[in-house]
Motif scaffolding. Structure first.
Motif, PDB file in Angstrom:
ATOM      1  N   GLY A 166     -16.270 -10.450   8.457  1.00 19.76           N
ATOM      2  CA  GLY A 166     -16.486 -11.572   7.557  1.00 19.76           C
ATOM      3  C   GLY A 166     -15.524 -11.618   6.385  1.00 19.76           C
ATOM      4  N   THR A 167     -14.790 -10.527   6.140  1.00 19.10           N
ATOM      5  CA  THR A 167     -13.858 -10.481   5.007  1.00 19.10           C
ATOM      6  C   THR A 167     -12.460 -10.958   5.376  1.00 19.10           C
ATOM      7  N   ALA A 168     -12.194 -11.212   6.642  1.00 21.81           N
ATOM      8  CA  ALA A 168     -10.849 -11.609   7.075  1.00 21.81           C
ATOM      9  C   ALA A 168     -10.464 -12.949   6.467  1.00 21.81           C
ATOM     10  N   HIS A 169      -9.180 -13.049   6.065  1.00 17.43           N
ATOM     11  CA  HIS A 169      -8.653 -14.296   5.515  1.00 17.43           C
ATOM     12  C   HIS A 169      -7.807 -14.973   6.585  1.00 17.43           C
ATOM     13  N   PRO A 170      -8.002 -16.277   6.816  1.00 10.19           N
ATOM     14  CA  PRO A 170      -7.287 -16.940   7.920  1.00 10.19           C
ATOM     15  C   PRO A 170      -5.787 -17.074   7.720  1.00 10.19           C
ATOM     16  N   GLU A 171      -5.303 -16.919   6.478  1.00 10.10           N
ATOM     17  CA  GLU A 171      -3.890 -17.168   6.216  1.00 10.10           C
ATOM     18  C   GLU A 171      -3.115 -15.944   5.751  1.00 10.10           C
ATOM     19  N   LYS A 172      -3.803 -14.845   5.473  1.00 10.67           N
ATOM     20  CA  LYS A 172      -3.093 -13.675   4.958  1.00 10.67           C
ATOM     21  C   LYS A 172      -3.892 -12.402   5.188  1.00 10.67           C
ATOM     22  N   ALA A 173      -3.221 -11.277   5.012  1.00 13.58           N
ATOM     23  CA  ALA A 173      -3.897  -9.979   5.072  1.00 13.58           C
ATOM     24  C   ALA A 173      -4.588  -9.717   3.734  1.00 13.58           C
ATOM     25  N   ILE A 174      -5.677  -8.980   3.783  1.00 18.47           N
ATOM     26  CA  ILE A 174      -6.333  -8.557   2.555  1.00 18.47           C
ATOM     27  C   ILE A 174      -6.013  -7.077   2.311  1.00 18.47           C
ATOM     28  N   ILE A 175      -5.926  -6.705   1.056  1.00 25.09           N
ATOM     29  CA  ILE A 175      -5.647  -5.320   0.684  1.00 25.09           C
ATOM     30  C   ILE A 175      -6.870  -4.760  -0.025  1.00 25.09           C
ATOM     31  N   THR A 176      -7.360  -3.637   0.471  1.00 24.29           N
ATOM     32  CA  THR A 176      -8.504  -2.970  -0.157  1.00 24.29           C
ATOM     33  C   THR A 176      -8.064  -1.594  -0.644  1.00 24.29           C
ATOM     34  N   VAL A 177      -8.563  -1.197  -1.800  1.00 26.19           N
ATOM     35  CA  VAL A 177      -8.184   0.080  -2.416  1.00 26.19           C
ATOM     36  C   VAL A 177      -9.439   0.910  -2.671  1.00 26.19           C
ATOM     37  N   ASP A 178      -9.415   2.147  -2.204  1.00 25.94           N
ATOM     38  CA  ASP A 178     -10.495   3.100  -2.464  1.00 25.94           C
ATOM     39  C   ASP A 178      -9.913   4.237  -3.302  1.00 25.94           C
ATOM     40  N   LEU A 179     -10.353   4.341  -4.548  1.00 25.61           N
ATOM     41  CA  LEU A 179      -9.831   5.336  -5.494  1.00 25.61           C
ATOM     42  C   LEU A 179     -10.888   6.409  -5.731  1.00 25.61           C
ATOM     43  N   SER A 180     -10.535   7.660  -5.430  1.00 27.98           N
ATOM     44  CA  SER A 180     -11.469   8.771  -5.566  1.00 27.98           C
ATOM     45  C   SER A 180     -10.937   9.778  -6.578  1.00 27.98           C
ATOM     46  N   VAL A 181     -11.801  10.162  -7.520  1.00 29.48           N
ATOM     47  CA  VAL A 181     -11.452  11.154  -8.539  1.00 29.48           C
ATOM     48  C   VAL A 181     -12.492  12.272  -8.487  1.00 29.48           C
ATOM     49  N   PRO A 182     -12.264  13.319  -7.710  1.00 29.82           N
ATOM     50  CA  PRO A 182     -13.253  14.407  -7.605  1.00 29.82           C
ATOM     51  C   PRO A 182     -13.357  15.207  -8.891  1.00 29.82           C
ATOM     52  N   ALA A 183     -14.441  15.946  -9.014  1.00 32.97           N
ATOM     53  CA  ALA A 183     -14.708  16.693 -10.242  1.00 32.97           C
ATOM     54  C   ALA A 183     -13.648  17.745 -10.520  1.00 32.97           C
ATOM     55  N   PHE A 184     -13.089  18.362  -9.450  1.00 31.21           N
ATOM     56  CA  PHE A 184     -12.135  19.450  -9.673  1.00 31.21           C
ATOM     57  C   PHE A 184     -10.806  18.973 -10.242  1.00 31.21           C
ATOM     58  N   SER A 185     -10.575  17.653 -10.272  1.00 30.86           N
ATOM     59  CA  SER A 185      -9.291  17.136 -10.749  1.00 30.86           C
ATOM     60  C   SER A 185      -9.213  17.052 -12.267  1.00 30.86           C
TER      61      SER A 185
END
Length: 243
Positions: free
Chosen positions: A59-78
């Motif tokens: 359902g997230t697909a766009h008919p005219e372009k690609a979509i970009i999704t970002v998953d940013l993870s910051v673990p405790a040890f960092s």
């Protein structure tokens, strides 16, 4: 302890216009279409890019372009305080959205409609400039994946201390002064991202912005060298296989 000594040196020995040590690598993760690793001072970022591919949620697909999704993870040890930051953290969500917007403009998303480009960022260690280095890592990973992009998106930070601009802040400096994160398109002065969370007089901001843009140009040269070395190593490997 003074951030800037009377001799013009910072706590880590750098002058006002010097970058921290910057190293980068590409093609590290075999299960990703593109990957990168950046070490900038004591900040370390690992990035994986997968796609363009069919969206996991149709359902997230766009008919005219690609979509970009970002998953940013910051673990405790960092972090030094060992505080875990969940994916629902407001700042992480804001930064993820910023990165998505920047690369949705930079990547030629119109070439692959109804697809998804998934970006996964893992912060292994942080000591200032985390957003900037996430942007730099995504750029290298997208190039490694062979995804068409208009230009490198290169990012750097700059701050203002006692009316003097400082380039590329570490974590201690970020906590001690007003600063901004700037990303430009390659070595140009075209700003693709500008993020600042503190108030600052316009006269100080102009000099700080100029220093940050100059830093982005230096980062671009080092990123370009990494791309050239990785490409050469790949071509040499192909030549060996032919023989």
């Amino acid at each position: 302890m003074e951030t800037l000594s009377p001799e013009g040196l910072r706590l880590d020995g750098r002058r006002w216009n010097e970058l921290r040590r910057f190293t980068s690598r590409m093609s590290l993760l075999p299960d990703a279409d593109g990957s990168s690793y950046i070490e900038h001072g004591n900040t370390k970022i690992l990035c994986a890019v997968r796609g363009p591919r069919e969206p996991l949620q149709r359902g997230t697909a766009h008919p005219e372009k690609a979509i970009i999704t970002v998953d940013l993870s910051v673990p405790a040890f960092s972090t030094t305080d060992r505080k875990k930051r969940s994916r629902t953290d407001k700042r992480l969500q804001e930064w993820s959205t910023l990165i998505e917007d920047v690369f949705s403009d930079a990547v030629l998303v119109g070439l692959t409609p109804r697809s998804e480009i998934s970006v996964s960022l893992q912060v292994l260690s942080q000591d200032g400039g985390m957003l900037a280095d996430c942007v730099n890592a995504v750029t290298l990973a997208i190039v490694d994946a062979g995804i068409p992009i208009r230009n490198y998106i290169c990012a750097c930070t700059a701050g203002s201390y006692d009316n003097e601009p400082l380039l590329d802040l570490n974590n201690m400096e970020e906590n001690d002064m007003a600063y901004c994160t700037v990303a430009t398109q390659g070595a140009t002065e075209d700003v693709a991202l500008l993020q600042m969370e503190t108030r600052l007089h316009l006269d100080k901001f102009e000099s700080m912005l100029s220093v940050a843009i100059a830093g982005c140009g230096q980062i671009k040269e080092m990123m370009d060298e990494t791309v050239r070395k990785t490409s050469k190593a790949y071509l040499d490997k192909l030549e060996e296989q032919k023989q």
